[in-house]
Design a protein around this motif. Structure first.
Motif, PDB file in Angstrom:
ATOM      1  N   UNK A  56       0.830  -1.210   0.000  1.00 50.79           N
ATOM      2  CA  UNK A  56       0.000   0.000   0.000  1.00 50.79           C
ATOM      3  C   UNK A  56       0.865   1.261   0.000  1.00 50.79           C
ATOM      4  N   UNK A  57       0.264   2.374  -0.408  1.00 51.27           N
ATOM      5  CA  UNK A  57       1.016   3.613  -0.637  1.00 51.27           C
ATOM      6  C   UNK A  57       0.409   4.763   0.159  1.00 51.27           C
ATOM      7  N   UNK A  58       1.284   5.540   0.819  1.00 55.74           N
ATOM      8  CA  UNK A  58       0.888   6.867   1.307  1.00 55.74           C
ATOM      9  C   UNK A  58       1.181   7.791   0.140  1.00 55.74           C
ATOM     10  N   UNK A  59       0.125   8.147  -0.589  1.00 52.41           N
ATOM     11  CA  UNK A  59       0.267   8.898  -1.836  1.00 52.41           C
ATOM     12  C   UNK A  59      -0.088  10.353  -1.577  1.00 52.41           C
ATOM     13  N   UNK A  60       0.844  11.251  -1.883  1.00 52.97           N
ATOM     14  CA  UNK A  60       0.514  12.662  -1.679  1.00 52.97           C
ATOM     15  C   UNK A  60      -0.671  13.062  -2.563  1.00 52.97           C
ATOM     16  N   UNK A  61      -1.436  14.017  -2.069  1.00 52.62           N
ATOM     17  CA  UNK A  61      -2.519  14.559  -2.893  1.00 52.62           C
ATOM     18  C   UNK A  61      -1.920  15.409  -4.000  1.00 52.62           C
ATOM     19  N   UNK A  62      -2.569  15.687  -5.088  1.00 49.71           N
ATOM     20  CA  UNK A  62      -3.704  14.956  -5.605  1.00 49.71           C
ATOM     21  C   UNK A  62      -3.213  13.628  -6.156  1.00 49.71           C
ATOM     22  N   UNK A  63      -4.027  12.547  -6.099  1.00 53.95           N
ATOM     23  CA  UNK A  63      -3.527  11.248  -6.559  1.00 53.95           C
ATOM     24  C   UNK A  63      -3.125  11.326  -8.031  1.00 53.95           C
ATOM     25  N   UNK A  64      -3.965  11.990  -8.801  1.00 52.63           N
ATOM     26  CA  UNK A  64      -3.779  12.296 -10.218  1.00 52.63           C
ATOM     27  C   UNK A  64      -4.841  13.354 -10.483  1.00 52.63           C
ATOM     28  N   UNK A  65      -4.728  14.062 -11.594  1.00 54.64           N
ATOM     29  CA  UNK A  65      -5.810  15.001 -11.933  1.00 54.64           C
ATOM     30  C   UNK A  65      -6.483  14.571 -13.226  1.00 54.64           C
ATOM     31  N   UNK A  66      -6.326  13.297 -13.545  1.00 54.36           N
ATOM     32  CA  UNK A  66      -6.920  12.722 -14.753  1.00 54.36           C
ATOM     33  C   UNK A  66      -7.908  11.657 -14.290  1.00 54.36           C
ATOM     34  N   UNK A  67      -9.199  11.894 -14.538  1.00 56.50           N
ATOM     35  CA  UNK A  67     -10.245  11.019 -13.986  1.00 56.50           C
ATOM     36  C   UNK A  67     -10.100   9.578 -14.458  1.00 56.50           C
ATOM     37  N   UNK A  68      -9.644   9.370 -15.724  1.00 61.35           N
ATOM     38  CA  UNK A  68      -9.517   7.985 -16.224  1.00 61.35           C
ATOM     39  C   UNK A  68      -8.323   7.300 -15.564  1.00 61.35           C
ATOM     40  N   UNK A  69      -7.238   8.063 -15.356  1.00 61.64           N
ATOM     41  CA  UNK A  69      -6.071   7.495 -14.672  1.00 61.64           C
ATOM     42  C   UNK A  69      -6.430   7.119 -13.231  1.00 61.64           C
ATOM     43  N   UNK A  70      -7.287   7.940 -12.612  1.00 58.19           N
ATOM     44  CA  UNK A  70      -7.719   7.625 -11.241  1.00 58.19           C
ATOM     45  C   UNK A  70      -8.417   6.259 -11.209  1.00 58.19           C
ATOM     46  N   UNK A  71      -9.258   5.997 -12.211  1.00 52.89           N
ATOM     47  CA  UNK A  71      -9.958   4.696 -12.242  1.00 52.89           C
ATOM     48  C   UNK A  71      -8.951   3.551 -12.346  1.00 52.89           C
ATOM     49  N   UNK A  72      -7.898   3.750 -13.158  1.00 51.94           N
ATOM     50  CA  UNK A  72      -6.867   2.695 -13.278  1.00 51.94           C
ATOM     51  C   UNK A  72      -6.160   2.504 -11.937  1.00 51.94           C
ATOM     52  N   UNK A  73      -5.940   3.601 -11.230  1.00 60.13           N
ATOM     53  CA  UNK A  73      -5.254   3.499  -9.930  1.00 60.13           C
ATOM     54  C   UNK A  73      -6.143   2.788  -8.903  1.00 60.13           C
ATOM     55  N   UNK A  74      -7.452   3.047  -8.975  1.00 59.72           N
ATOM     56  CA  UNK A  74      -8.389   2.383  -8.049  1.00 59.72           C
ATOM     57  C   UNK A  74      -8.349   0.869  -8.297  1.00 59.72           C
ATOM     58  N   UNK A  75      -8.324   0.488  -9.576  1.00 58.90           N
ATOM     59  CA  UNK A  75      -8.232  -0.948  -9.913  1.00 58.90           C
ATOM     60  C   UNK A  75      -6.910  -1.519  -9.409  1.00 58.90           C
TER      61      UNK A  75
END
Ligand code: NAD
Length: 405
Positions: A90-109
């Motif tokens: 698991x990752x402590x990821x600094x905000x913002x995770x990404x600012x690309x909504x499609x990339x966020x979905x890939x990261x959630x997966x």
């Protein structure tokens, strides 16, 4: 090791002294540039391994790690998160995770592969007074939440936009960056406002249903430094945001939550107040709060199984990322703040140069309190079109067009 990563290092060193953590390894493409810092953080005494690349770090050390901290430029977050989660970390990821909504979905997966959920490091969700106030909102003490507003003015000198290769950029190498006061520096407060509007669970965020925005710039950057954004959430709460880096003087930020029976005023680090409609004013003490140390400790508690979830997961960031993307779609272009309003201000003490926008506080008030957009009130631009989540498909074309101008 530089920028905000340096603050993580100093924080983890302190937490290590207190027995809460142990830093095994770190990386930086230019480790030699941080020789002084490595001494200050006592890497050799602490046995910290230093790598020039995160992939070699992970290859060598992943079996001995409980988590990876990623406080690097935004455009590196997804690949670093993917590499860690592929190893179950698991990752402590600094905000913002990404600012690309499609990339966020890939990261959630990708995150589902990790032993535990990653944390997105929005600083202020875990503040005790904030959580207590949200509980009171959800219990109905203040009546229904009708709206919320954010005013945030954080002056940034010209040197801020020259500190690295991604500040103020919309895209790098054809990929979304979208660095801005809204998406990056003051993202905490935007995410906070969505948090006030979420329910019925404590850790929930209002989801944007329709967004209108006017984006502006005063600085010579690709992206915007001044945002006026309005959204109605799917639950019918109206949220207005006014943020800028195109200012001088002291910083200010104010979250206001408008409920049927009271207005809640929350100034991170300074003042929390409930102004009841009947005239009573309730003041709540803002406790001392070290955001980074507290967020590290909170995340460690979750990783040890003492709590059930991190403060903000990647999925919890959906509302924030969609709002930011739809604000760009709605605005369609970044207008220049009229030159007559912008003047240079030299801060002799800091030896730094700022741009100040005349009438910005009044423009904030007109927008936040009265719904009057600056474009129609002297800033000379067309209004933003209403954008809904169905318009997210237009996002990449809009950003590419903005980047060309
Ligand atoms: N939570 C907060 O209050 C807060 C405050 C400031 C910044 N941040 C966040 O921290 C992150 C970093 O922001 P910054 O302004 O410090 O950025 P930055 O550009 O200064 O980069 C931080 C560090 O990343 C290192 N780096 C660059 N490429 C790397 C790579 N390939 N491998 C390893 N390290 C690499 C750089 O050398 C630098 O030391 C961003 O997500 C930003 O939003 C959070």
């Amino acid at each position: 090791m530089g920028g905000f990563a340096g603050i993580h290092h100093a924080t983890v060193a302190r937490l290590e002294e207190q027995g809460h953590a142990k830093l095994i390894a770190t990386c930086d493409p230019r480790p030699e540039a941080f020789a002084m810092e490595q001494q200050t953080w006592r890497f050799s005494e602490r046995g910290v391994h230093v790598y020039p690349d995160y992939r070699t770090l992970l290859d060598a050390c992943h079996r001995g790690l409980d988590l990876l901290v990623v406080p690097t430029p935004i455009n590196l977050h997804a690949e670093m998160h993917a590499a860690a989660t592929a190893l179950g970390l698991p990752v402590y990821l600094e905000k913002p995770p990404t600012l690309d909504h499609a990339e966020l979905e890939q990261m959630i997966t990708a995150d589902a592969r990790a032993r535990k959920s990653s944390l997105v490091g929005f600083n202020f969700i875990i503040e005790k007074p904030r959580l207590a106030l949200k509980e009171r909102i959800l219990a109905g003490e203040f009546g229904a939440v009708r709206g919320a507003t954010l005013s945030a003015l954080w002056p940034r000198p010209a040197s801020y936009f020259a500190r690295n290769n991604w500040a103020g950029r919309l895209m790098i190498d054809g990929r979304i960056v979208l660095d801005s006061c809204f998406g990056n520096a003051m993202a905490h407060f935007v995410h906070n406002l969505l948090f006030w509007a979420g329910g019925p669970e404590l850790f929930s965020w209002g989801q944007p249903a329709a967004v209108r925005a006017e984006l502006y710039r005063a600085h010579a950057i690709e992206g915007a430094d001044t945002f006026f954004v309005e959204t109605d959430t799917t639950a019918g709460v109206n949220l207005r945001f006014a943020l800028s880096h195109a200012c001088a003087g002291p910083s200010s930020h104010l979250e206001v939550v408008l409920c049927d029976k009271a207005a809640l005023r929350y100034v991170v680090g300074r003042q929390i107040e409930i102004r009841w409609n009947d005239g009573r004013v309730e003041k709540i003490a803002a406790e001392p709060f070290d955001p980074l140390a507290e967020n590290h400790l909170d995340y460690y508690r979750y990783l040890r199984g003492e709590t059930t979830r991190p403060a903000t997961t990647l999925a919890d960031s959906r509302a924030f990322v969609a709002l930011n993307d739809l604000a760009h779609v709605s605005s369609a272009r970044i207008a220049k703040i009229p030159a007559a309003l912008v003047s240079g201000v030299r801060d002799e003490k800091e030896q730094k140069d700022y741009l100040n926008t005349a009438g910005l506080t009044a423009a904030h008030e007109n927008f936040l309190v009265r719904g009057a957009w600056p474009g129609a009130n002297g800033w000379e631009r067309e209004p933003g079109e209403v954008a809904t989540p169905a318009d997210l498909g237009k996002f990449y074309d809009v950003v590419r067009t903005m980047a060309k101008r």
